[in-house]
Design an enzyme around this catalytic site. Structure first.
Site, PDB file in Angstrom:
ATOM      1  N   THR A  43     -11.690   3.041  -0.405  1.00 30.56           N
ATOM      2  CA  THR A  43     -11.340   3.996   0.767  1.00 30.56           C
ATOM      3  C   THR A  43     -12.677   4.297   0.802  1.00 30.56           C
ATOM      4  O   THR A  43     -13.511   4.437  -0.490  1.00 30.56           O
ATOM      5  CB  THR A  43     -10.453   4.777   0.844  1.00 30.56           C
ATOM      6  N   ASP A  44     -12.823   4.876   1.792  1.00 29.85           N
ATOM      7  CA  ASP A  44     -14.470   6.266   1.718  1.00 29.85           C
ATOM      8  C   ASP A  44     -13.719   6.840   0.543  1.00 29.85           C
ATOM      9  O   ASP A  44     -14.936   7.390  -0.213  1.00 29.85           O
ATOM     10  CB  ASP A  44     -14.772   7.592   2.587  1.00 29.85           C
ATOM     11  N   CYS A  45     -13.000   7.595   0.080  1.00 26.08           N
ATOM     12  CA  CYS A  45     -12.727   8.655  -0.734  1.00 26.08           C
ATOM     13  C   CYS A  45     -11.682   7.782  -2.777  1.00 26.08           C
ATOM     14  O   CYS A  45     -12.579   9.043  -3.160  1.00 26.08           O
ATOM     15  CB  CYS A  45     -11.436   9.749  -0.237  1.00 26.08           C
ATOM     16  N   TYR A  46     -11.526   6.973  -2.273  1.00 28.15           N
ATOM     17  CA  TYR A  46     -11.318   6.497  -3.628  1.00 28.15           C
ATOM     18  C   TYR A  46     -12.314   4.835  -3.209  1.00 28.15           C
ATOM     19  O   TYR A  46     -11.106   3.891  -3.216  1.00 28.15           O
ATOM     20  CB  TYR A  46      -9.375   5.756  -3.327  1.00 28.15           C
TER      21      TYR A  46
END
Ligand code: SF4
Ligand code: SF4
Lengths: 131, 490
Positions: free
Chosen positions: B128-131
């Site tokens: 994901t964008d954060c992970y």
């Protein structure tokens, strides 16, 4: 000479004389052999016999065809480090080689072991090893 | 006479608390009577050490750089459950290793972790964008992760059944290796030391009760799943900090052809608040009963040949149908006793205090069966007519029937329709190739059979285990009533 243990499982014992099946089967091979021990356990009838080395294979094969369980006389050892004294092996042992002592710890009587190996796959800790 | 938790804790603090194990309590009550025992004894300790399949641990690894949100992860090749926050997981003890299968599972991972061994962590993510990290392959030890919490939804069964096997083959079950024709018996449970048998009315055992768990301190956090106190099958939901625990009391195990599990050591102190508790904690093996259950019948409701008490179970043989059957346990009484003794020492040494439950546990729940929306099918629903030849017929007749009926299996019976054997088209082909003409040369006499009321899945498993494609259906008198082949099962 080689020592083997023959076991006629109780499920197949319909008649008291059925143990003679083992002996008759070996006699077919026209050899002399020694019966070292005859015993009954919770699993069946055991006969520990001493047969000529060169006949081991043929005799073992013909016994197996009659559903007799044959084991080369080997014994097992218990790894105390791995054993957790659960007792799961004990009920499988046709002799009293496996036992709980007064303290409820597993005791193994090497001399009583006939090498049937029934206990081997019953141990959840792989603490029993074939020698 | 009544005592309070505070009074008992005060005694622990002063070092004059009187603690005995539930095993010792039996003699004390017998010698001195309930009244004296209730006055003199402050705490009775219990213990149990056996396979508890409903065990596992929540672990938190901390974040990687760049961070990863696991989609799948494995600890020493055992898949852990991930369905919550990025780097949390639950490792369940019965999950098998993808590589070693039955030889290593989640229970072994927990044992190795507690023993301080390095554990390999492999995981992947859809990113994901954060992970953004897609994959990780690393190693950690217990000290290096944030939390490691043993969380077992069903532990400490009040009692368990004694298993036997009436069938004609060895069975590998959650109660171990069971020899055919009632060749042996296995039971589990600590009997007189079993925690829930010593407080069967849940007077002192409840939510928040501090306990011995895996060699450390744990807590009861509720009734266990399948909690069924009305028929003495109570269970507990427990948690504890793995970092305090010891591998001596958390042991991974593998039951051949069944699967892996975890031996958990669990002990509960019971404060003797009144005479009733003194009496209950003096319960002996002779007063604790369970059922013998026949695992030869692969159904939910298995036959129960008889009731049996723990005293008889702990002797080396039990009596069944007039026969002596060798019996042994699956759980260790040696360790159960050691747990009760250890807990006793902790209390005597002022290291462990007792607390009243924040809430009591239900005493009236029952264990319901699964609701099944599809009807299970039985052999009688799917069987077809068997093509039968009598045991005096020749191979040509058999071959003709195979062709006429377009069937691979011919059942051989006597004139009374009693099963004598089975012949397949392959057997006939073999006979022709090898110049055999006698039925006796090719017939299989040891036939694996099924019955009308066997569930289809059980029949299917029989075929699979024996590597065959048909089973004659017989009745109680060994008369053939039909045939079921792998074709019907598709
Ligand atoms: S091999 Fe195992 S089961 Fe067989 S006699 Fe020896 S100890 Fe007993
Ligand atoms: S089954 Fe294995 S672990 Fe259990 S008592 Fe026997 S040897 Fe020990």
């Amino acid at each position: 000479m080689t020592i083997i243990n023959c076991m006629l499982p109780f499920g197949l014992v319909k008649d008291f004389d059925d143990y003679s099946k083992i002996v008759n089967d070996i006699l077919k091979h026209d050899i002399t052999f020694n019966i070292l021990k005859f015993s009954t356990g919770s699993n069946g009838i055991n006969l520990l016999i001493d047969i000529p080395e060169d006949k081991t294979k043929t005799i073992t094969e013909s016994l197996k065809q009659n559903n007799i369980v044959v084991n080369k006389k080997g014994r097992v050892i218990i790894d105390d480090e791995k054993c957790i004294d659960c007792g799961a092996c004990i009920s499988l042992c046709p002799t009293d080689a496996l036992h709980l002592d007064k303290e409820e710890r597993l005791k193994f009587y090497y001399e009583k072991c006939i090498g049937c190996l029934l206990c081997l796959s019953a141990c959840p800790r792989f603490a029993i090893e074939e020698m | 006479m009544t005592k309070t938790y505070n009074e008992i804790n005060e005694k622990i603090k002063n070092g004059d608390v009187v603690v005995v194990t539930a095993e010792q309590m039996i003699n004390i009550v017998e010698d001195q009577g309930i009244k004296v025992a209730a006055e003199e004894i402050d705490v009775v300790t219990t213990g149990t050490f056996g396979p508890m399949c409903s065990s596992g641990a929540f672990l938190n690894f901390g974040h990687a750089d760049p961070p990863i949100k696991f989609e799948h992860l494995w600890l020493n090749d055992v898949q852990a459950y991930h369905g919550n926050a990025a780097v949390d997981c639950y490792i369940g003890c019965t999950r098998l290793s993808d590589v070693k299968r039955f030889k290593y599972g989640g229970g072994h991972v927990i044992e190795d972790l507690v023993a301080g061994k390095p554990i390999r962590l492999r995981g992947n993510s859809y990113t994901t964008d954060c992970y953004p990290l897609a994959e990780i392959d690393t190693e950690f030890t217990l000290d290096e992760i944030n939390q490691a919490i043993l969380l077992n939804p069903r532990n400490a069964y009040q009692r368990y059944v004694c298993a036997v096997n009436s069938s004609d083959r060895t069975l590998y079950t959650h109660l171990g290796k069971l020899l055919p024709h009632f060749g042996n018996a296995h039971y589990a449970g600590a009997g007189c030391l079993s925690p829930l048998s010593n407080d069967p009315d849940y007077e002192t055992i409840g939510i928040g009760t501090r306990i011995f768990l895996g060699g450390g301190i744990g807590y009861i956090i509720g009734e266990g799943t399948q909690h069924s106190p009305t028929n003495q099958f109570g269970t507990l939901f427990v948690k504890g900090d793995l970092k305090q625990m010891s591998p001596e009391y958390l042991r991974g195990v593998s039951y051949e052809q069944y699967g892996t599990s975890l031996f958990v050591g669990l002990g509960i102190p019971i404060p003797i608040l009144n005479e009733g508790l003194a009496k209950k904690t003096a319960i002996s093996d002779a007063e604790l009963f369970t059922d013998i259950v026949d695992y030869g019948i692969p159904r939910r409701d298995r036959p129960k040949p008889r009731r049996i008490n723990y005293e008889e179970l702990k002797g080396e043989y039990i009596e069944l149908n007039g026969k002596k059957v060798k019996c042994s346990s699956l759980s260790s009484f040696y360790h159960a006793r050691k747990i009760a003794e250890t807990l006793k020492e902790w209390i005597q040494d002022g290291k462990f205090y007792l607390n009243p439950p924040a809430e009591t546990l239900p005493t009236d729940t029952v264990f319901k069966p699964m609701k099944q929306t599809t009807k299970i099918k039985f052999v009688k629903d799917l069987k077809r007519n068997a093509i039968i030849c009598h045991d005096d017929c020749d191979l040509k007749t058999i071959a003709e029937k195979i062709i006429d009926q377009n069937l691979n299996h011919i059942i051989i019976t006597d004139l009374e329709n009693t099963l004598k054997g089975i012949v397949t088209s392959f057997d006939v082909t073999k006979a022709i190739a090898r110049d055999k003409t006698d039925l006796n040369d090719i017939i299989t006499k040891k036939v694996i059979t099924t019955t009308d009321n066997e569930p289809i899945d059980v029949a299917t498993r029989k075929m699979k285990l024996n590597n065959i494609s048909a089973l004659p259906v017989i009745d109680e008198l060994n008369k053939v009533t039909g045939l079921i082949t792998s074709e019907e099962l598709i």
